[in-house]
Write a protein that holds these residues in place. Sequence first.
Motif, PDB file in Angstrom:
ATOM      1  N   ARG A 123     -28.221  16.429 -12.447  1.00 56.96           N
ATOM      2  CA  ARG A 123     -27.570  15.226 -12.981  1.00 56.96           C
ATOM      3  C   ARG A 123     -26.469  14.747 -12.046  1.00 56.96           C
ATOM      4  N   GLU A 124     -26.368  13.428 -11.894  1.00 56.56           N
ATOM      5  CA  GLU A 124     -25.303  12.828 -11.096  1.00 56.56           C
ATOM      6  C   GLU A 124     -24.205  12.339 -12.027  1.00 56.56           C
ATOM      7  N   THR A 125     -22.972  12.646 -11.692  1.00 55.82           N
ATOM      8  CA  THR A 125     -21.815  12.229 -12.463  1.00 55.82           C
ATOM      9  C   THR A 125     -20.903  11.425 -11.550  1.00 55.82           C
ATOM     10  N   THR A 126     -20.509  10.241 -11.981  1.00 55.91           N
ATOM     11  CA  THR A 126     -19.614   9.395 -11.201  1.00 55.91           C
ATOM     12  C   THR A 126     -18.241   9.392 -11.856  1.00 55.91           C
ATOM     13  N   LEU A 127     -17.226   9.718 -11.070  1.00 56.27           N
ATOM     14  CA  LEU A 127     -15.851   9.772 -11.553  1.00 56.27           C
ATOM     15  C   LEU A 127     -14.989   8.820 -10.745  1.00 56.27           C
ATOM     16  N   TYR A 145     -20.841  13.230  -8.072  1.00 54.78           N
ATOM     17  CA  TYR A 145     -21.087  14.667  -8.006  1.00 54.78           C
ATOM     18  C   TYR A 145     -22.511  14.936  -8.479  1.00 54.78           C
ATOM     19  N   VAL A 146     -23.206  15.839  -7.785  1.00 55.07           N
ATOM     20  CA  VAL A 146     -24.584  16.197  -8.121  1.00 55.07           C
ATOM     21  C   VAL A 146     -24.617  17.655  -8.546  1.00 55.07           C
ATOM     22  N   CYS A 147     -25.151  17.905  -9.738  1.00 55.29           N
ATOM     23  CA  CYS A 147     -25.235  19.273 -10.266  1.00 55.29           C
ATOM     24  C   CYS A 147     -26.378  20.003  -9.574  1.00 55.29           C
ATOM     25  N   LEU A 207     -21.621  19.391  -6.945  1.00 56.28           N
ATOM     26  CA  LEU A 207     -21.018  19.226  -5.617  1.00 56.28           C
ATOM     27  C   LEU A 207     -20.797  17.759  -5.306  1.00 56.28           C
ATOM     28  N   LEU A 208     -19.733  17.489  -4.562  1.00 59.13           N
ATOM     29  CA  LEU A 208     -19.392  16.125  -4.158  1.00 59.13           C
ATOM     30  C   LEU A 208     -20.480  15.563  -3.253  1.00 59.13           C
ATOM     31  N   LYS A 209     -20.961  14.367  -3.578  1.00 53.77           N
ATOM     32  CA  LYS A 209     -22.023  13.727  -2.805  1.00 53.77           C
ATOM     33  C   LYS A 209     -21.384  12.871  -1.704  1.00 53.77           C
ATOM     34  N   LEU A 210     -21.824  13.095  -0.473  1.00 53.58           N
ATOM     35  CA  LEU A 210     -21.351  12.329   0.680  1.00 53.58           C
ATOM     36  C   LEU A 210     -22.482  11.457   1.197  1.00 53.58           C
ATOM     37  N   ASP A 211     -22.211  10.684   2.244  1.00 51.14           N
ATOM     38  CA  ASP A 211     -23.242   9.813   2.827  1.00 51.14           C
ATOM     39  C   ASP A 211     -24.430  10.608   3.351  1.00 51.14           C
ATOM     40  N   LYS A 212     -24.141  11.770   3.932  1.00 50.50           N
ATOM     41  CA  LYS A 212     -25.196  12.567   4.562  1.00 50.50           C
ATOM     42  C   LYS A 212     -25.718  13.696   3.663  1.00 50.50           C
ATOM     43  N   GLY A 213     -25.373  13.713   2.405  1.00 51.80           N
ATOM     44  CA  GLY A 213     -25.812  14.757   1.481  1.00 51.80           C
ATOM     45  C   GLY A 213     -24.637  15.213   0.636  1.00 51.80           C
TER      46      GLY A 213
END
Length: 126
Positions: A39-43, A32-34, A65-71
């Motif tokens: 900041r990136e958070t990995t869950l 997730y990217v704030c 927001l949830l980070k996907l392959d395309k953004g």
Amino acid sequence: MADRSLRGIRLGAQSLQSEEGVVFMERKEQTYVCGACGRETTLTFAADAEAPETWECRTCGGEALLKLDKGTVEVDRSGEKAARTHWDMLLERRSIEELEELLAERLAFIRDRRGAGQDPTRVKSA
């Protein structure tokens, strides 16, 4: 149970269970990217669980927001309604002119009540 005494063991500090024969579920990591602080958070989630689109940032409390392959994922906010405040509900019942009139009446009542309770001959001392 007679051959296995609990005497001398710190109850609550040690578990009598073992991980022998335990099969762990498959897992996947989501990032997730704030939007506020970046900041990136990995869950870690179960592999069959659906990850939520948003997560609260641990640093600033903003929306990540949830980070996907395309953004990042696009959150659909079309169904959200703005919260109605007391002022909004009051304006549904009365107009601004009516509210100004009520305010003037109430202020006059309070001023009259304050003036009636005081003795005009009495002088305030500092």
